[in-house]
Design a protein around this motif. Sequence first.
Motif, PDB file in Angstrom:
ATOM      1  N   PRO A  57      41.163 -78.019  -2.698  1.00 56.34           N
ATOM      2  CA  PRO A  57      42.197 -78.927  -3.214  1.00 56.34           C
ATOM      3  C   PRO A  57      42.134 -79.133  -4.719  1.00 56.34           C
ATOM      4  CG  PRO A  57      41.267 -79.794  -1.178  1.00 56.34           C
ATOM      5  CD  PRO A  57      40.436 -78.595  -1.560  1.00 56.34           C
ATOM      6  N   HIS A  58      40.932 -79.151  -5.284  1.00 54.85           N
ATOM      7  CA  HIS A  58      40.839 -79.449  -6.712  1.00 54.85           C
ATOM      8  C   HIS A  58      41.422 -78.344  -7.581  1.00 54.85           C
ATOM      9  CE1 HIS A  58      37.040 -77.070  -6.236  1.00 54.85           C
ATOM     10  NE2 HIS A  58      37.403 -76.615  -7.408  1.00 54.85           N
ATOM     11  N   GLU A  59      41.673 -77.189  -6.998  1.00 48.96           N
ATOM     12  CA  GLU A  59      42.273 -76.091  -7.765  1.00 48.96           C
ATOM     13  C   GLU A  59      43.781 -76.268  -7.935  1.00 48.96           C
ATOM     14  OE1 GLU A  59      41.160 -72.675  -5.551  1.00 48.96           O
ATOM     15  OE2 GLU A  59      39.077 -72.716  -6.196  1.00 48.96           O
ATOM     16  N   TYR A  60      44.347 -77.184  -7.177  1.00 44.92           N
ATOM     17  CA  TYR A  60      45.793 -77.379  -7.203  1.00 44.92           C
ATOM     18  C   TYR A  60      46.113 -78.593  -8.062  1.00 44.92           C
ATOM     19  CZ  TYR A  60      46.231 -73.771  -3.708  1.00 44.92           C
ATOM     20  OH  TYR A  60      46.200 -72.558  -3.069  1.00 44.92           O
ATOM     21  N   GLY A  61      46.881 -78.345  -9.116  1.00 47.12           N
ATOM     22  CA  GLY A  61      47.140 -79.415 -10.071  1.00 47.12           C
ATOM     23  C   GLY A  61      48.400 -80.210  -9.808  1.00 47.12           C
ATOM     24  N   TYR A  62      49.230 -79.717  -8.925  1.00 45.69           N
ATOM     25  CA  TYR A  62      50.496 -80.388  -8.629  1.00 45.69           C
ATOM     26  C   TYR A  62      50.577 -80.649  -7.132  1.00 45.69           C
ATOM     27  CZ  TYR A  62      51.412 -78.235 -13.148  1.00 45.69           C
ATOM     28  OH  TYR A  62      51.325 -77.836 -14.448  1.00 45.69           O
ATOM     29  N   TRP A  63      51.009 -81.856  -6.779  1.00 50.41           N
ATOM     30  CA  TRP A  63      51.069 -82.260  -5.373  1.00 50.41           C
ATOM     31  C   TRP A  63      52.353 -83.007  -5.072  1.00 50.41           C
ATOM     32  CZ3 TRP A  63      47.515 -80.579  -1.996  1.00 50.41           C
ATOM     33  CH2 TRP A  63      46.281 -80.150  -2.488  1.00 50.41           C
ATOM     34  N   GLY A  64      52.801 -82.854  -3.824  1.00 56.12           N
ATOM     35  CA  GLY A  64      53.875 -83.682  -3.332  1.00 56.12           C
ATOM     36  C   GLY A  64      53.329 -84.972  -2.753  1.00 56.12           C
ATOM     37  N   GLN A  65      54.215 -85.760  -2.187  1.00 60.90           N
ATOM     38  CA  GLN A  65      53.824 -87.063  -1.655  1.00 60.90           C
ATOM     39  C   GLN A  65      53.323 -86.961  -0.215  1.00 60.90           C
ATOM     40  OE1 GLN A  65      56.857 -85.917  -1.659  1.00 60.90           O
ATOM     41  NE2 GLN A  65      57.610 -86.387   0.400  1.00 60.90           N
ATOM     42  N   GLY A  66      53.543 -85.824   0.415  1.00 61.66           N
ATOM     43  CA  GLY A  66      53.073 -85.613   1.777  1.00 61.66           C
ATOM     44  C   GLY A  66      54.104 -85.995   2.819  1.00 61.66           C
ATOM     45  N   THR A  67      53.910 -85.443   4.016  1.00 60.93           N
ATOM     46  CA  THR A  67      54.771 -85.767   5.150  1.00 60.93           C
ATOM     47  C   THR A  67      53.882 -85.864   6.388  1.00 60.93           C
ATOM     48  OG1 THR A  67      56.769 -85.126   6.373  1.00 60.93           O
ATOM     49  CG2 THR A  67      55.352 -83.331   5.619  1.00 60.93           C
ATOM     50  N   GLN A  68      54.105 -86.884   7.191  1.00 62.73           N
ATOM     51  CA  GLN A  68      53.229 -87.153   8.333  1.00 62.73           C
ATOM     52  C   GLN A  68      53.627 -86.325   9.538  1.00 62.73           C
ATOM     53  OE1 GLN A  68      50.476 -89.124   8.434  1.00 62.73           O
ATOM     54  NE2 GLN A  68      50.135 -88.540  10.585  1.00 62.73           N
ATOM     55  N   VAL A  69      52.612 -85.734  10.170  1.00 58.14           N
ATOM     56  CA  VAL A  69      52.779 -85.013  11.432  1.00 58.14           C
ATOM     57  C   VAL A  69      51.871 -85.676  12.459  1.00 58.14           C
ATOM     58  CG1 VAL A  69      52.420 -82.836  12.638  1.00 58.14           C
ATOM     59  CG2 VAL A  69      53.394 -82.834  10.329  1.00 58.14           C
ATOM     60  N   THR A  70      52.461 -86.106  13.543  1.00 56.42           N
ATOM     61  CA  THR A  70      51.693 -86.743  14.621  1.00 56.42           C
ATOM     62  C   THR A  70      51.968 -85.997  15.914  1.00 56.42           C
ATOM     63  OG1 THR A  70      51.852 -88.891  13.528  1.00 56.42           O
ATOM     64  CG2 THR A  70      51.249 -88.878  15.858  1.00 56.42           C
ATOM     65  N   VAL A  71      50.893 -85.518  16.546  1.00 61.45           N
ATOM     66  CA  VAL A  71      51.006 -84.744  17.776  1.00 61.45           C
ATOM     67  C   VAL A  71      50.318 -85.515  18.891  1.00 61.45           C
ATOM     68  CG1 VAL A  71      50.630 -82.534  18.893  1.00 61.45           C
ATOM     69  CG2 VAL A  71      50.935 -82.637  16.406  1.00 61.45           C
ATOM     70  N   SER A  72      51.067 -85.832  19.910  1.00 59.76           N
ATOM     71  CA  SER A  72      50.534 -86.585  21.045  1.00 59.76           C
ATOM     72  C   SER A  72      50.283 -85.652  22.224  1.00 59.76           C
ATOM     73  CB  SER A  72      51.514 -87.681  21.464  1.00 59.76           C
ATOM     74  OG  SER A  72      51.772 -88.558  20.401  1.00 59.76           O
ATOM     75  N   SER A  73      49.258 -85.984  22.994  1.00 58.07           N
ATOM     76  CA  SER A  73      48.936 -85.145  24.167  1.00 58.07           C
ATOM     77  C   SER A  73      49.757 -85.574  25.373  1.00 58.07           C
ATOM     78  CB  SER A  73      47.445 -85.252  24.478  1.00 58.07           C
ATOM     79  OG  SER A  73      47.088 -86.595  24.698  1.00 58.07           O
TER      80      SER A  73
END
Length: 123
Positions: A107-123
């Motif tokens: 991760p530290h090699e990547y200087g630009y990031w988005g805000q993220g998106t949540q993924v939730t997987v239920s069994s």
Amino acid sequence: QVQLVESGGGEVLAGDSLRLSCEASGYTFLIYDMGWFRHAPMKGREFVAAIGWTHDRTNYADSVKGRFTVSRDKAKNTVYLQMNTLKPDDTARYYCGARREGGSFYPHEYGYWGQGTQVTVSS
């Protein structure tokens, strides 16, 4: 600078599929490759997959090989992560990152990031 915006997360059942998108804007000519990472509670940010921006090489974490596919649409400045056969262990917030040169997929090699998106997987 480079701006990244992810989309496509959601709540699904085990075995379902989702496709995440990451649109890049700004100084996209700086990008060497783009990576997908995920961050689950009590875990560090984990590499998932990466694809070149001006080349076609792809890389995957062992945990997602054969289930996830990373792709790129240069005309749209967008990278995708197609996730099939999702498992509860895939539950995390997914981030895309961009970097200006190659290396290992930390991760530290990547200087630009988005805000993220949540993924939730239920069994």
